[in-house]
Design a protein around this motif. Structure first.
Motif, PDB file in Angstrom:
ATOM      1  N   GLU A   1      -1.690  10.514   1.206  1.00  0.00           N
ATOM      2  CA  GLU A   1      -2.879   9.844   0.655  1.00  0.00           C
ATOM      3  C   GLU A   1      -3.607   9.098   1.770  1.00  0.00           C
ATOM      4  O   GLU A   1      -4.828   9.035   1.800  1.00  0.00           O
ATOM      5  CB  GLU A   1      -2.456   8.851  -0.440  1.00  0.00           C
ATOM      6  CG  GLU A   1      -3.642   8.213  -1.193  1.00  0.00           C
ATOM      7  CD  GLU A   1      -4.274   7.014  -0.481  1.00  0.00           C
ATOM      8  OE1 GLU A   1      -5.479   6.786  -0.689  1.00  0.00           O
ATOM      9  OE2 GLU A   1      -3.588   6.335   0.293  1.00  0.00           O
ATOM     10  N   ASP A   2      -2.793   8.516   2.691  1.00  0.00           N
ATOM     11  CA  ASP A   2      -3.333   7.456   3.549  1.00  0.00           C
ATOM     12  C   ASP A   2      -3.539   7.871   5.001  1.00  0.00           C
ATOM     13  O   ASP A   2      -3.488   7.042   5.892  1.00  0.00           O
ATOM     14  CB  ASP A   2      -2.399   6.238   3.455  1.00  0.00           C
ATOM     15  CG  ASP A   2      -3.174   4.962   3.161  1.00  0.00           C
ATOM     16  OD1 ASP A   2      -4.416   5.011   3.185  1.00  0.00           O
ATOM     17  OD2 ASP A   2      -2.532   3.927   2.922  1.00  0.00           O
TER      18      ASP A   2
ATOM     19  N   TRP B   1      -4.445  -5.379   3.850  1.00  0.00           N
ATOM     20  CA  TRP B   1      -4.662  -3.919   3.744  1.00  0.00           C
ATOM     21  C   TRP B   1      -4.795  -3.292   5.134  1.00  0.00           C
ATOM     22  O   TRP B   1      -5.579  -3.757   5.959  1.00  0.00           O
ATOM     23  CB  TRP B   1      -5.926  -3.677   2.914  1.00  0.00           C
ATOM     24  CG  TRP B   1      -6.425  -2.259   2.878  1.00  0.00           C
ATOM     25  CD1 TRP B   1      -5.858  -1.195   2.269  1.00  0.00           C
ATOM     26  CD2 TRP B   1      -7.646  -1.776   3.451  1.00  0.00           C
ATOM     27  NE1 TRP B   1      -6.627  -0.071   2.431  1.00  0.00           N
ATOM     28  CE2 TRP B   1      -7.736  -0.405   3.157  1.00  0.00           C
ATOM     29  CE3 TRP B   1      -8.672  -2.379   4.212  1.00  0.00           C
ATOM     30  CZ2 TRP B   1      -8.806   0.400   3.571  1.00  0.00           C
ATOM     31  CZ3 TRP B   1      -9.737  -1.593   4.625  1.00  0.00           C
ATOM     32  CH2 TRP B   1      -9.810  -0.215   4.308  1.00  0.00           C
ATOM     33  N   HIS B   2      -4.006  -2.273   5.406  1.00  0.00           N
ATOM     34  CA  HIS B   2      -4.029  -1.510   6.670  1.00  0.00           C
ATOM     35  C   HIS B   2      -3.863  -2.422   7.892  1.00  0.00           C
ATOM     36  O   HIS B   2      -4.541  -2.259   8.905  1.00  0.00           O
ATOM     37  CB  HIS B   2      -5.302  -0.654   6.776  1.00  0.00           C
ATOM     38  CG  HIS B   2      -5.327   0.444   5.737  1.00  0.00           C
ATOM     39  ND1 HIS B   2      -6.342   1.356   5.611  1.00  0.00           N
ATOM     40  CD2 HIS B   2      -4.429   0.768   4.771  1.00  0.00           C
ATOM     41  CE1 HIS B   2      -6.089   2.191   4.618  1.00  0.00           C
ATOM     42  NE2 HIS B   2      -4.922   1.842   4.084  1.00  0.00           N
TER      43      HIS B   2
ATOM     44  N   ASP C   1       0.841  -1.205   0.000  1.00  0.00           N
ATOM     45  CA  ASP C   1       0.000   0.000   0.000  1.00  0.00           C
ATOM     46  C   ASP C   1       0.872   1.250   0.000  1.00  0.00           C
ATOM     47  O   ASP C   1       0.986   1.957   1.012  1.00  0.00           O
ATOM     48  CB  ASP C   1      -0.914  -0.027   1.228  1.00  0.00           C
ATOM     49  CG  ASP C   1      -1.974   1.066   1.176  1.00  0.00           C
ATOM     50  OD1 ASP C   1      -1.985   1.866   0.219  1.00  0.00           O
ATOM     51  OD2 ASP C   1      -2.789   1.123   2.117  1.00  0.00           O
TER      52      ASP C   1
HETATM   53 ZN    ZN Z   1      -3.992   2.679   2.205  1.00  0.00          ZN
END
Ligand code: ZN
Length: 347
Positions: free
Chosen positions: A195-196, A318-319, A163
């Motif tokens: 972005e995150d 993810w995450h 990611d």
């Molecule tokens: Zn992300």
């Protein structure tokens, strides 16, 4: 009397000096005609080479090494030493390959109201060319592992091998290719920051508008060069996991249907339809949304969507704390990189 006979008769009956002038003019005319023919065939050859520009072979080992280097800095959370060091390295690499490198510093408020500093990094290739392609990825790491199965990890940053680093790795490798084998179009590679830093899942603020993709929102309003435009854009996000599945994300289909089809058809032609699955995906609030909505550049998000994963939307790590280098698969990097090269060198 036929023409040839007439010519012999005429030649026999004129003076020597006139004969010489005739012969001289004839030789000059033939030479000029053949020169013209030569330059025309040379032009034809030139235009032929322009049309059939060779598509480079994407080097997945090099792309993987670029992912590994980013991870070696640690989690690249904005405001940390690892983030600063990785930013310096990306700028250094881009300067090796691109014609012009821009570092765009900006400030943006995250969901919690805190004003944070970000840095978009842009590499421009053939800046004077009118026809341009925009390539994007985010280079920051998420400060939360809010989808980790272990609650104790929720406030720990992710390593972001997939990611973040995977997209940057593929695009840095493309940058190296653009430097070695010039495409027919201009290219801008934009690495977005911040972005995150969207709200962690446990706060249940998912509906909070515009809290993701802060770097892309800034760039879409303030492009790196005034009047910048592109024919279309491609965003890479989570493009390195083993057996990744890229579905046709919803906003990409809404804003850039032609390019979604071009990319997925190109992938199928290369035998990569196991990665680029011919199936519609759901809407994702990612960098491309703002590039589509604000900058007006039709943009496609190549992102791993997996409705069967534990989180129901993305790749299973993810995450989470599991987004580490061992999850990166060179074959996936190769598929994505080769599809992009085929699309870009076909323009
Ligand atoms: Zn992300």
């Amino acid at each position: 009397m036929k023409e040839r006979h007439w010519m012999i008769y005429f030649f026999k009956n004129i003076k020597m000096k006139t004969k010489l002038i005739f012969i001289f003019t004839f030789v000059i005319a033939v030479t000029l005609a053949s020169c013209g023919q030569y330059s025309r065939s040379k032009q034809a050859n030139n235009s032929k080479t322009k049309e059939t520009v060779n598509i480079p072979n994407f080097n997945q080992d090099s792309a993987y090494a670029y992912v590994a280097t980013q991870v070696s800095f640690g989690s690249r959370v904005p405001g940390t030493k690892a983030h600063a060091a990785c930013g310096k390295w990306i700028i250094h690499k881009l300067r090796e390959f691109a014609d012009t490198v821009y570092v765009q510093k900006f400030k943006a408020r995250t969901y919690d109201g805190v004003l944070r500093s970000g840095e978009n990094i842009i590499g421009s290739f053939f800046p004077k060319r009118q026809k341009r392609i925009l390539l994007m990825a985010h280079w920051d790491s998420r400060p939360f592992s809010d989808h980790d199965p272990n609650k104790a990890n929720w406030n720990k940053p992710i390593m972001a091998a997939n990611d973040g680093a995977s997209g940057v790795g593929v695009l840095l490798e493309l940058a190296r290719d653009f430097h070695l084998h010039h495409p027919n179009v201009g290219v801008d590679i934009v690495f977005f920051d911040l972005e995150d830093w969207g709200p962690p899942a446990y706060l249940h603020l998912q509906g909070k508008e515009n809290s993701w993709a802060l770097g892309a929102q800034y760039w879409a309003k303030h492009p790196h060069s005034p009047g910048h435009s592109a024919t279309f854009g491609i965003l890479l996000d989570m493009v390195g996991a083993k057996n990744a599945t890229f579905l046709k994300e919803y906003y990409s289909r809404q804003y850039a249907p032609y390019y979604v089809n071009l990319i997925w058809k190109t992938a199928a032609g290369l035998g990569y339809d196991n990665y680029f699955v011919n199936r519609d995906g759901y809407p994702i609030d990612d960098d491309h949304l703002y590039v589509n909505r604000i900058a007006g550049i039709p943009s496609v998000d190549i992102i791993q969507l997996d409705p069967n994963s534990p989180n129901g939307t993305f790749w299973k790590y993810w995450h989470t704390q599991g987004d580490t280098l061992d999850k990166i698969d060179k074959q996936t990097l190769k598929a994505v990189g080769q599809v992009l090269l085929t699309v870009i060198y076909g323009m």
